[in-house]
Design a protein around this motif. Structure first.
Motif, PDB file in Angstrom:
ATOM      1  N   ALA A 152      46.404  49.506  36.241  1.00 30.94           N
ATOM      2  CA  ALA A 152      45.039  49.026  36.019  1.00 30.94           C
ATOM      3  C   ALA A 152      45.060  47.523  35.791  1.00 30.94           C
ATOM      4  N   HIS A 153      44.144  46.805  36.450  1.00 30.68           N
ATOM      5  CA  HIS A 153      44.025  45.363  36.293  1.00 30.68           C
ATOM      6  C   HIS A 153      42.555  44.952  36.277  1.00 30.68           C
ATOM      7  N   HIS A 154      42.324  43.695  35.989  1.00 35.50           N
ATOM      8  CA  HIS A 154      40.982  43.124  35.910  1.00 35.50           C
ATOM      9  C   HIS A 154      40.284  43.140  37.275  1.00 35.50           C
ATOM     10  N   LYS A 155      38.990  42.976  37.232  1.00 36.57           N
ATOM     11  CA  LYS A 155      38.167  43.132  38.435  1.00 36.57           C
ATOM     12  C   LYS A 155      38.366  42.017  39.455  1.00 36.57           C
ATOM     13  N   ARG A 156      39.027  40.929  39.076  1.00 36.44           N
ATOM     14  CA  ARG A 156      39.211  39.814  40.011  1.00 36.44           C
ATOM     15  C   ARG A 156      40.526  39.889  40.781  1.00 36.44           C
ATOM     16  N   VAL A 205      43.236  51.213  39.238  1.00 33.51           N
ATOM     17  CA  VAL A 205      41.953  50.919  38.584  1.00 33.51           C
ATOM     18  C   VAL A 205      41.742  49.413  38.615  1.00 33.51           C
ATOM     19  N   ARG A 206      40.518  48.980  38.909  1.00 37.77           N
ATOM     20  CA  ARG A 206      40.145  47.570  38.835  1.00 37.77           C
ATOM     21  C   ARG A 206      38.858  47.473  38.025  1.00 37.77           C
ATOM     22  N   GLY A 207      38.894  46.740  36.910  1.00 37.49           N
ATOM     23  CA  GLY A 207      37.687  46.626  36.112  1.00 37.49           C
ATOM     24  C   GLY A 207      37.840  45.734  34.908  1.00 37.49           C
ATOM     25  N   GLY A 208      36.747  45.111  34.533  1.00 38.80           N
ATOM     26  CA  GLY A 208      36.706  44.317  33.312  1.00 38.80           C
ATOM     27  C   GLY A 208      37.760  43.236  33.272  1.00 38.80           C
ATOM     28  N   ASP A 209      38.372  43.084  32.090  1.00 42.95           N
ATOM     29  CA  ASP A 209      39.348  42.014  31.894  1.00 42.95           C
ATOM     30  C   ASP A 209      40.747  42.558  31.600  1.00 42.95           C
TER      31      ASP A 209
END
Length: 265
Positions: A152-156, A205-209
């Motif tokens: 899982a990592h940030h959305k950018r 997962v990609r989302g938030g920070d």
């Protein structure tokens, strides 16, 4: 050791600058970013409360030429351009950029025939210890365990699966005497049928920070073994990068990774 940092105005760049300024052996000589970057022309340590007298510049060539080692966490096309400048000036390189295709990886290996390079999918000391643990676990859990990799990592973040997750898959496949390309499953949708025995599955997962979470699951009958690493900030990557830069000091050429830096071979 004189350090140049490219992508200085970004989140990773700021962590690298902070780590360098607080390091007892490294000296920040260049902070580089592209034209239009918000901090261009300002003191590289200003936003950190650590003014250092080094102004952020867009002059890539001059910035790299002034250093002993470049640390680069940008994007593949830019990193390859920066690497050619390093090669021209005899400057070592620490590459934390991910998402390279096979041609890009070959270009890095070619550059390493002339200058010393540490190229790794993850510079964190903790993550590289996890790679070693995965090798051990895979060699022991040889029968009756299905292997799944979650990240899982940030959305950018623009590449998926992450370079770290892919390297985890490579470590596991190599411990089994296989190539990841022959057993990886990157997507599941609809009626997929039963799980293919021996496959290595990836979930993203990609989302938030989210800075970076990675878990490898060995799923057996009646038990599950999980090996997990969670990054709460980008500082571990910065500290590992400086350790890599120190490792390169005095070396003339060669391609290395963090397993070499940490003597985990």
């Amino acid at each position: 050791m004189k350090i140049a940092i490219v992508g200085a105005c970004g989140r990773m760049g700021q962590n690298l600058i902070e780590a360098t300024l607080k390091d007892g052996e490294a000296v920040l000589v260049s902070a580089i970013d592209q034209e239009g970057a918000p901090g261009l022309g300002r003191d590289a340590g200003e936003l950190l409360g650590l003014p250092c007298g080094v102004l952020v510049t867009s002059d890539v060539e001059a910035g790299i030429a002034a250093a002993d080692c470049l640390i680069d966490f940008t994007r593949p096309a830019g990193t390859l351009r920066h690497l050619e400048i390093c090669r021209h000036h005899g400057v070592a390189a620490v590459i934390g950029t991910t998402g390279f295709d096979d041609a890009g990886k070959r270009a890095i290996a070619e550059a390493a025939s002339a200058i010393p390079v540490v190229f790794a999918p993850n510079m964190s000391v903790g993550v590289n210890v996890v790679f070693k643990l995965l090798d051990l676990a895979t060699r022991v859990l040889t029968q009756g365990y299905d292997i799944e990799i979650f990240e899982a990592h940030h959305k950018r973040k623009i590449d998926a699966p992450s370079g770290t997750a892919l390297r985890m898959g490579e470590v596991i496949a190599q411990a089994q005497g296989r190539q990841l390309a022959d057993c990886a499953v990157y997507a599941r949708e609809g009626v997929t049928g039963e799980r293919e025995p021996g496959s290595i599955g990836f979930s993203v997962v990609r989302g938030g920070d989210i800075v970076g979470d990675h878990t490898v699951m060995y799923c057996g009958d009646g038990e599950r073994v999980e090996i997990t690493h969670k990054a709460a900030s980008r500082m571990p990557y910065a500290l590992g990068s400086l350790r890599a830069a120190r490792f390169l000091a005095g070396r003339e050429k060669g391609l290395f990774d963090m397993q070499d830096v940490l003597d985990l071979r």
